[in-house]
Motif scaffolding. Structure first.
Motif, PDB file in Angstrom:
ATOM      1  N   ILE A 517       0.813  -1.211   0.000  1.00  0.00           N
ATOM      2  CA  ILE A 517       0.000   0.000   0.000  1.00  0.00           C
ATOM      3  C   ILE A 517       0.846   1.260   0.000  1.00  0.00           C
ATOM      4  CG2 ILE A 517      -0.258   0.199   2.515  1.00  0.00           C
ATOM      5  CD1 ILE A 517      -3.358   0.747   1.526  1.00  0.00           C
ATOM      6  N   ALA A 518       2.126   1.064   0.341  1.00  0.00           N
ATOM      7  CA  ALA A 518       2.983   2.240   0.418  1.00  0.00           C
ATOM      8  C   ALA A 518       3.672   2.567  -0.898  1.00  0.00           C
ATOM      9  CB  ALA A 518       4.035   2.029   1.513  1.00  0.00           C
ATOM     10  N   ALA A 519       3.446   1.791  -1.904  1.00  0.00           N
ATOM     11  CA  ALA A 519       4.173   2.000  -3.163  1.00  0.00           C
ATOM     12  C   ALA A 519       3.729   3.275  -3.854  1.00  0.00           C
ATOM     13  CB  ALA A 519       3.954   0.799  -4.082  1.00  0.00           C
ATOM     14  N   LEU A 520       4.706   4.009  -4.360  1.00  0.00           N
ATOM     15  CA  LEU A 520       4.403   5.208  -5.144  1.00  0.00           C
ATOM     16  C   LEU A 520       4.812   4.969  -6.592  1.00  0.00           C
ATOM     17  CD1 LEU A 520       5.720   8.001  -2.771  1.00  0.00           C
ATOM     18  CD2 LEU A 520       3.380   7.175  -3.023  1.00  0.00           C
ATOM     19  N   LYS A 521       4.281   5.806  -7.496  1.00  0.00           N
ATOM     20  CA  LYS A 521       4.474   5.519  -8.894  1.00  0.00           C
ATOM     21  C   LYS A 521       5.921   5.668  -9.333  1.00  0.00           C
ATOM     22  CE  LYS A 521       2.124   6.647 -13.145  1.00  0.00           C
ATOM     23  NZ  LYS A 521       2.002   7.992 -13.597  1.00  0.00           N
ATOM     24  N   ASP A 522       6.483   6.836  -9.159  1.00  0.00           N
ATOM     25  CA  ASP A 522       7.814   7.051  -9.710  1.00  0.00           C
ATOM     26  C   ASP A 522       8.910   7.104  -8.671  1.00  0.00           C
ATOM     27  OD1 ASP A 522       6.112   9.267 -11.857  1.00  0.00           O
ATOM     28  OD2 ASP A 522       6.901   7.273 -12.368  1.00  0.00           O
ATOM     29  N   ILE A 523       8.538   6.812  -7.470  1.00  0.00           N
ATOM     30  CA  ILE A 523       9.536   6.903  -6.405  1.00  0.00           C
ATOM     31  C   ILE A 523       9.650   5.542  -5.741  1.00  0.00           C
ATOM     32  CG2 ILE A 523      10.157   8.053  -4.261  1.00  0.00           C
ATOM     33  CD1 ILE A 523       8.258  10.328  -5.111  1.00  0.00           C
ATOM     34  N   ILE A 524      10.881   5.099  -5.555  1.00  0.00           N
ATOM     35  CA  ILE A 524      11.075   3.826  -4.879  1.00  0.00           C
ATOM     36  C   ILE A 524      11.062   4.063  -3.381  1.00  0.00           C
ATOM     37  CG2 ILE A 524      12.535   1.813  -4.591  1.00  0.00           C
ATOM     38  CD1 ILE A 524      13.745   2.439  -7.311  1.00  0.00           C
ATOM     39  N   VAL A 525      10.026   3.601  -2.757  1.00  0.00           N
ATOM     40  CA  VAL A 525       9.902   3.700  -1.306  1.00  0.00           C
ATOM     41  C   VAL A 525      10.356   2.391  -0.694  1.00  0.00           C
ATOM     42  CG1 VAL A 525       8.306   3.947   0.625  1.00  0.00           C
ATOM     43  CG2 VAL A 525       7.960   5.290  -1.454  1.00  0.00           C
ATOM     44  N   CYS A 526      11.205   2.459   0.315  1.00  0.00           N
ATOM     45  CA  CYS A 526      11.605   1.267   1.056  1.00  0.00           C
ATOM     46  C   CYS A 526      10.982   1.312   2.427  1.00  0.00           C
ATOM     47  CB  CYS A 526      13.125   1.218   1.211  1.00  0.00           C
ATOM     48  SG  CYS A 526      13.980   1.247  -0.368  1.00  0.00           S
ATOM     49  N   PHE A 546      11.790   4.856   4.164  1.00  0.00           N
ATOM     50  CA  PHE A 546      12.529   6.013   3.666  1.00  0.00           C
ATOM     51  C   PHE A 546      12.402   6.025   2.145  1.00  0.00           C
ATOM     52  CE2 PHE A 546      16.108   3.641   2.021  1.00  0.00           C
ATOM     53  CZ  PHE A 546      16.148   2.518   2.836  1.00  0.00           C
ATOM     54  N   ALA A 547      12.627   7.207   1.561  1.00  0.00           N
ATOM     55  CA  ALA A 547      12.505   7.336   0.097  1.00  0.00           C
ATOM     56  C   ALA A 547      13.225   8.592  -0.353  1.00  0.00           C
ATOM     57  CB  ALA A 547      11.018   7.415  -0.281  1.00  0.00           C
ATOM     58  N   PRO A 548      13.658   8.691  -1.578  1.00  0.00           N
ATOM     59  CA  PRO A 548      13.762   7.576  -2.521  1.00  0.00           C
ATOM     60  C   PRO A 548      14.929   6.646  -2.168  1.00  0.00           C
ATOM     61  CG  PRO A 548      13.962   9.726  -3.630  1.00  0.00           C
ATOM     62  CD  PRO A 548      14.097   9.949  -2.175  1.00  0.00           C
ATOM     63  N   LYS A 549      14.887   5.466  -2.680  1.00  0.00           N
ATOM     64  CA  LYS A 549      15.862   4.458  -2.283  1.00  0.00           C
ATOM     65  C   LYS A 549      17.291   4.929  -2.518  1.00  0.00           C
ATOM     66  CE  LYS A 549      17.211  -0.290  -3.485  1.00  0.00           C
ATOM     67  NZ  LYS A 549      17.020  -1.388  -4.470  1.00  0.00           N
ATOM     68  N   GLY A 550      17.504   5.538  -3.705  1.00  0.00           N
ATOM     69  CA  GLY A 550      18.869   5.871  -4.080  1.00  0.00           C
ATOM     70  C   GLY A 550      19.433   7.064  -3.317  1.00  0.00           C
ATOM     71  N   ASP A 551      18.650   8.087  -3.142  1.00  0.00           N
ATOM     72  CA  ASP A 551      19.183   9.291  -2.492  1.00  0.00           C
ATOM     73  C   ASP A 551      18.129   9.780  -1.513  1.00  0.00           C
ATOM     74  OD1 ASP A 551      19.813  12.689  -3.625  1.00  0.00           O
ATOM     75  OD2 ASP A 551      20.509  11.593  -1.848  1.00  0.00           O
ATOM     76  N   PRO A 552      18.063   9.100  -0.370  1.00  0.00           N
ATOM     77  CA  PRO A 552      16.901   9.322   0.521  1.00  0.00           C
ATOM     78  C   PRO A 552      16.795  10.762   1.002  1.00  0.00           C
ATOM     79  CG  PRO A 552      18.252   7.455   1.259  1.00  0.00           C
ATOM     80  CD  PRO A 552      19.028   8.174   0.203  1.00  0.00           C
ATOM     81  N   LYS A 553      15.572  11.286   0.898  1.00  0.00           N
ATOM     82  CA  LYS A 553      15.325  12.647   1.370  1.00  0.00           C
ATOM     83  C   LYS A 553      14.518  12.674   2.664  1.00  0.00           C
ATOM     84  CE  LYS A 553      16.739  15.201  -2.261  1.00  0.00           C
ATOM     85  NZ  LYS A 553      17.912  14.350  -2.502  1.00  0.00           N
ATOM     86  N   ILE A 554      13.850  11.550   2.899  1.00  0.00           N
ATOM     87  CA  ILE A 554      13.007  11.529   4.101  1.00  0.00           C
ATOM     88  C   ILE A 554      12.987  10.123   4.662  1.00  0.00           C
ATOM     89  CG2 ILE A 554      10.971  11.312   2.607  1.00  0.00           C
ATOM     90  CD1 ILE A 554       9.322  12.564   4.890  1.00  0.00           C
ATOM     91  N   ALA A 555      13.154  10.020   5.979  1.00  0.00           N
ATOM     92  CA  ALA A 555      13.025   8.743   6.686  1.00  0.00           C
ATOM     93  C   ALA A 555      11.935   8.929   7.724  1.00  0.00           C
ATOM     94  CB  ALA A 555      14.333   8.364   7.369  1.00  0.00           C
ATOM     95  N   ASP A 584       4.616  16.995  -3.205  1.00  0.00           N
ATOM     96  CA  ASP A 584       3.753  18.113  -2.826  1.00  0.00           C
ATOM     97  C   ASP A 584       2.264  17.859  -3.025  1.00  0.00           C
ATOM     98  OD1 ASP A 584       4.097  21.705  -3.218  1.00  0.00           O
ATOM     99  OD2 ASP A 584       4.282  20.396  -1.477  1.00  0.00           O
ATOM    100  N   THR A 585       1.903  16.738  -3.591  1.00  0.00           N
ATOM    101  CA  THR A 585       0.475  16.417  -3.710  1.00  0.00           C
ATOM    102  C   THR A 585       0.298  14.929  -3.496  1.00  0.00           C
ATOM    103  OG1 THR A 585       0.495  15.794  -6.026  1.00  0.00           O
ATOM    104  CG2 THR A 585       0.171  18.122  -5.551  1.00  0.00           C
ATOM    105  N   ILE A 586      -0.962  14.561  -3.414  1.00  0.00           N
ATOM    106  CA  ILE A 586      -1.264  13.127  -3.403  1.00  0.00           C
ATOM    107  C   ILE A 586      -1.830  12.787  -4.784  1.00  0.00           C
ATOM    108  CG2 ILE A 586      -2.608  11.311  -2.295  1.00  0.00           C
ATOM    109  CD1 ILE A 586      -0.521  12.658  -0.511  1.00  0.00           C
ATOM    110  N   SER A 587      -1.223  11.798  -5.400  1.00  0.00           N
ATOM    111  CA  SER A 587      -1.662  11.498  -6.773  1.00  0.00           C
ATOM    112  C   SER A 587      -3.104  10.995  -6.793  1.00  0.00           C
ATOM    113  CB  SER A 587      -0.736  10.476  -7.432  1.00  0.00           C
ATOM    114  OG  SER A 587      -0.602   9.358  -6.584  1.00  0.00           O
TER     115      SER A 587
END
Lengths: 606, 474
Positions: A517-526, A546-555, A584-587
């Protein structure tokens, strides 16, 4: 030529004796006795304290969160009172004559205490015009806090009058001064309060100001308080508080690359404006008596069992200790069975390797894995093995306070080996005794802040910065240097990468993954779900991500009490927070999740 | 015909110098009291220092006129001046302006002046004239009565204004009488009356009676120098005392202590008197008579205080005696005054820097309490200088009076000294809390035209007479 000439000497002596008596008395009065000098000083000096404006608080993007509003205290100078129309005054102030009389009487003894505190600006406007009619009454202006948005009450804290104990300890404060009592207002009080100034006036016997005392020698300018820029993102904070409105629990989000706390939410919360000014005491009592405990800051002080969100920790430790590898598999027979110990598990493919164990959150896997850690032959005793494991945990920020700039962090609970030694007897316990620790239950309790910090550590692949709430203090170049230090965990980043893969799959790995349920379209969420057992009611819903997987901006770590499955509440809420922060929005296609979280309500059930 | 005498050779320049120093210093202090950063002009007639300057000028003018007038004018017109002065005192009672609760001021051509101030000059002149008259000796009953009348008349008239503070000043003329031969015991008696007055307010009756008894024994010994008599009377007293006290204790009658003492006293006095009469010992009657008079006096003072005075008057007296302290109420004046003086320290706060006096903390600070400004701004150094100045002036006046060949001039000189001493002692004592607060000015220092002019004239008449002392050689 007369008989009485000798009497002139008598008279002269009388003159001299009187003069001498006077001189002696004067000597005592002027030179020996210094108390009159003091009385003279006190007679003629009036010190007026200049109160500086308190520093403002902004969010990380410069949005104003807390600012000042003027407040007016009505004071009485009792010796300046003359006859006045008391009825008119009572009408303006909306008080009765009894209160006026007792206030005047009190002012003779306590000249510094306000007669009426914080009269409203409207009353002040009317009063100000007519004040000349009431000699002896004057207004002292103070500042009160005002909040742009009704959010972040716990983070920001509140301001109140300083109590007697503190006045005794700290010279700076006097009766009637304001001081931060919690939150940022408290931990950064030194900076926010500025510095009081003073003007010393010469007053005459009627307390009328006659000029500067000694030419203003003792005058000091007030220094305005420094503004604080905190790390909170006000929109994220507001959004999270809205999402959590119907739940008990907490959300903590950290920026992994800096340790800055993006939001700190404890729910239920309260409107910070309730604790301003005159209503504070009565509102505080109401809040205190509220059974939902809105004053309790769950993010920092709740001791929760982490549940399955703790599994990545054991996985990393097992890898580091070399007791498992990426490919190690364990069978799960809807649970773990061993020597009379049974731990249940849900239905999922079996057997699983390490990353899959995270993806499907298999309890049996971890029981086996944990056994391996504690029964590792390289340790002489269970205590040694346990302590070794414990030290790994500690390096992620568990079991101790993080030394942040929050004033009321708690350390959670991470039992030392002596705890078990005492309870069971030395060496009379083993891995199976404490097997619940494998899945984050039992003698382990964490705070949501610690959980978020763990998430950040994993995001950084092996280190964390101490989470802190203040980004910058105006006028000061850097905040405390301890926030710039990296704290390395005891796990090699290579192993952590394996865990990250597992957490990626947990979200994005398709059917059976616990956090789809936590999956986002263009962002890899771990992420990692957790269901924390609650012997007193419904299980708690937990999620770290945390996300995005490669260069996490938020945990982020989300804890929803009585939410049952991790995926039921905590995971969707966390994913909404991540999506909101990063895009900035919810898809559109995820709006239903948002709606659901807003509409569901767990508060009425318990 | 008068022989022209070169006045300038005989003028006492020391007295004039002292006078000028005090005038200048006094004026500076009035200036300091009224000094306000905004009003720096000296000659501002709206300010006290401006007005005082005018009065100083008027006084200098008057002094000049005094010197032109023939010195014989003063003894010749003494009674006339006295009569005029008494009339003015009467006039002020009838048509005077009621200010601050008393009729002390007359307005003549728009100028206010106080007759009581000038009455001091007139009384000095009158006493001097009477005592220096032919065939007047102080010891005669008639002369004492006349003198008492001369002093009492202005005293009573002033008292009726009411200004009982100033009327007390007239009592100080007794110093003049003392110099001229009034028996010393009169002064001693007067002193006892005053001391007893205060003591009976301060101490319980029992102690007063015991003290008086002891005093009586001492006086008796001093007069008769026979310790045997003292011992006998003492024994009689103790015997009678015990004779009453022991049965009292035994039978448990509850007679109060001082009643016992009183009875003992009466009985032992009677016995002592009988013994004295038989053995022809002198003075016993008189001394015992005085003892009982004083006891009665002490009792009546106490009675008046308790039953006649109203509570607020009682309070005032208590504060004065130090039995009560009330810094905010009646004791305010004295307390503020002491604070002002005390805060000056050794060197003072400096000219124009007196916070207490400048800021009106001391009431009447330019008149009755002008000494506070000295104390505050010039410190202990300043106050000592002022006291020394006055003492030097007084001693100089006595010196001048003594070198007069004419009795009139000498007696007048003592009158001057008495008046200046009275004001000096009471005024400064008042600022320090040693004497009661009665509104009398400090000569040459206090603001007030009448006072300044009157004292200047008082002093310079003496200087004028003194300058002419050589003329009496004829």
């Amino acid at each position: 030529m007369d008989h009485y000439t000798v009497r002139k000497y008598v008279i002269n002596i009388i003159f001299i004796v009187i003069a001498t008596i006077f001189i002696i008395r004067l000597f005592f009065l002027q030179v020996i006795n210094t108390s009159y000098k003091l009385s003279a000083e006190n007679n003629s000096k009036r010190i007026e304290i200049l109160y500086p404006a308190r520093g403002l608080i902004f969010d990380r993007n410069g949005e104003l969160l807390v600012y000042n509003q003027p407040a007016y205290d009505l004071m009485i100078a009792p010796y300046e009172l003359k006859t006045f129309d008391s009825t008119e005054l009572c009408n303006i102030l909306d008080i009765d004559i009894k209160r006026l009389r007792s206030g005047i009487k009190k002012s003779f003894k306590h000249r510094r205490d306000p007669f009426i505190k914080q009269i409203s600006p409207e009353t002040y406007a009317i009063l100000q015009e007519k004040l000349y009619k009431f000699p002896g009454f004057y207004v002292r202006s103070r500042t009160l806090r005002k909040y742009s948005k009704e959010i972040a009450a716990h983070v920001l804290g509140y301001v109140g009058e300083v109590d007697e104990l503190l006045i005794e300890k700290d010279d700076y404060y006097a009766l009637g001064d304001y001081i931060g009592i919690s939150g940022i207002e408290k931990s950064y009080e030194q900076y926010l309060r500025g510095k009081k100034g003073q003007k010393v006036y010469l007053v005459d016997v009627h307390s009328r100001i006659k000029g500067e005392y000694q030419g203003g020698r003792f005058d000091k300018d007030a220094q305005v308080g420094r503004n604080i820029i905190c790390t909170i993102d006000d929109e994220l904070q507001e959004y999270g508080e809205k999402l959590m409105k119907n739940y008990k629990g907490s959300i903590v989000a950290i920026e992994p690359s800096t340790g800055e706390v993006l939001c700190l939410i404890s729910s239920p919360s309260y409107n910070p404006s309730l604790l301003i000014g005159r209503q504070r005491s009565s509102n505080y009592v109401k809040l205190e008596n509220d059974t939902l405990e809105p004053l309790f800051n769950r993010a920092l002080m709740a001791n929760y069992p982490p549940g399955s969100t703790f599994k990545p920790m054991n996985a990393m430790i097992a890898l580091q200790e070399g007791v498992v590898t990426y490919h190690t598999q364990f069978y799960c027979d809807l649970g773990f069975y061993a020597r009379g110990v049974h731990v249940g598990c849900h239905d999922h493919p079996s057997p699983l390797n390490l990353p899959q164990s995270i993806q499907y959150s298999c309890n049996a896997y971890y029981c086996n894995l944990y056994r391996r850690i504690l029964e590792d032959k390289k340790f002489n005793s269970i205590a040694d093995a346990y302590n070794n494991w414990r030290n790994h945990i500690i390096s992620f920020g568990f079991g101790h306070t993080l030394n942040s700039d929050f004033t009321n962090e708690l350390r959670g609970f991470l039992a030392p080996s002596s705890y078990f030694d005492r309870y069971y007897g030395e060496n009379r316990w083993k891995a199976l005794t404490v097997i619940s620790l494998a899945i984050g239950q039992g003698e382990i309790l964490i705070t949501p802040l610690q959980l978020a910090n763990m998430s950040a550590t994993i995001a950084n692949r092996g280190y964390y910065y101490i989470p802190h709430i203040v980004k910058k203090i105006d006028g000061i170049d850097t905040i405390n240097s301890r926030f710039a230090e990296r704290h390395y965990s005891s796990i090699d980043s290579g192993y952590i990468e394996i865990i990250v893969e597992g957490m990626d799959n947990a979200v994005n790995g398709g059917p059976g993954s616990t956090a789809r349920i936590a999956a986002l379209k263009d962002i890899i969420v771990c992420g990692k779900t957790g269901t924390a057992e609650n012997p007193q009611g419904e299980d708690h819903s937990v999620f770290t991500a945390f996300a995005p997987k490669g260069d996490p901006k938020i945990a982020v770590a989300v804890y929803v009490e009585h939410g049952k499955w991790g995926a039921s509440y905590a995971a969707p809420i966390a994913s909404l927070m991540i999506e909101k922060y990063l895009t900035d929005t919810i898809s559109y296609y995820r709006k239903w999740i948002e709606r659901r979280m807003l509409e569901q309500n767990l508060l009425n059930k318990h | 015909m008068t022989r022209p005498v070169n006045i300038f050779e005989s003028i006492d320049w020391i007295a004039i110098l002292l006078y000028l120093i005090m005038v200048i210093f006094g004026w500076l202090n009035i200036f300091a009291v009224n000094y306000n950063e905004q009003f720096k002009t000296i000659f501002d007639l709206n300010q006290e220092h401006g007005r005082q300057l005018i009065w100083i000028f008027i006084s200098f003018l008057s002094i000049f006129i005094l010197f032109i007038i023939d010195y014989k004018f003063y003894p010749f017109f003494a009674y006339f001046i006295y009569g005029l002065s008494m009339l003015s005192l009467l006039a002020v009672l009838i048509i005077g302006d009621l200010i601050h609760g008393s009729k002390s001021w007359l307005a003549i051509f728009g100028i206010n002046f106080q007759p009581s101030e000038f009455a001091k000059i007139a009384t000095s002149l009158a006493i001097a004239k009477y005592l220096s008259s032919f065939n007047v000796k102080l010891k005669t009953f008639k002369s004492i009565v006349v003198l008492l009348a001369l002093i009492a008349l202005p005293a009573v008239l002033v008292f009726l204004q009411p200004d009982w503070g100033t009327s007390i000043i007239f009592c100080f003329f007794f110093l003049v009488l003392f110099r001229e031969g009034l028996p010393g015991w009169v002064l001693v008696l007067g002193a006892i009356v005053v001391v007893l007055f205060i003591a009976s307010l301060l101490f319980p009756k029992l102690i007063i009676v015991i003290a008086l008894i002891i005093l009586t024994q001492l006086v008796y010994f001093a007069v008769n120098k026979r310790i045997k008599h003292n011992i006998i009377t003492g024994l009689i007293f103790i015997f009678i005392y015990l004779a009453i006290k022991i049965p009292n204790l035994y039978l448990k009658y509850n007679i109060s202590e001082y009643l016992i003492l009183l009875i003992t006293l009466v009985l032992s006095s009677l016995i002592s008197m009988i013994l004295a009469l038989r053995h022809k010992i002198q003075n016993v009657l008189v001394i015992l008579f005085l003892l009982f008079c004083f006891i009665a006096y002490a009792y009546s003072v106490d009675y008046v205080f308790r039953n006649v005075l109203k509570p607020h008057q009682q309070k005032r007296v208590n504060i004065l005696l130090g039995k009560e302290s009330d810094p905010r109420g009646y004791g305010y004046n004295i307390n503020q005054s002491k604070i002002a003086i005390g805060s000056g320290g050794f060197k003072g706060k400096g000219f124009l820097n007196g916070t207490q006096t400048k800021l009106d903390f001391v009431p009447e600070q330019s008149t009755d309490f002008i000494f506070c400004t000295v104390g505050e701004e010039w410190g202990f150094i300043g106050t000592t200088i002022v006291i020394v100045l006055f003492t030097l002036l007084l001693l100089r006046i006595i010196f001048m009076a003594e070198r007069q060949r004419s009795a009139f001039s000498r007696i007048y000189g003592y009158g001057v000294a008495a008046m200046i001493f009275a004001h000096f002692a009471i005024n400064i004592g008042m600022t320090m809390g040693l004497t009661p607060v009665i509104g009398i000015p400090l000569p040459f220092f206090s603001y007030g035209g009448s006072s300044f002019l009157a004292f200047s004239i008082l002093l310079f008449i003496l200087i004028r007479l003194d300058a002419a002392r050589m003329a009496y050689l004829k």
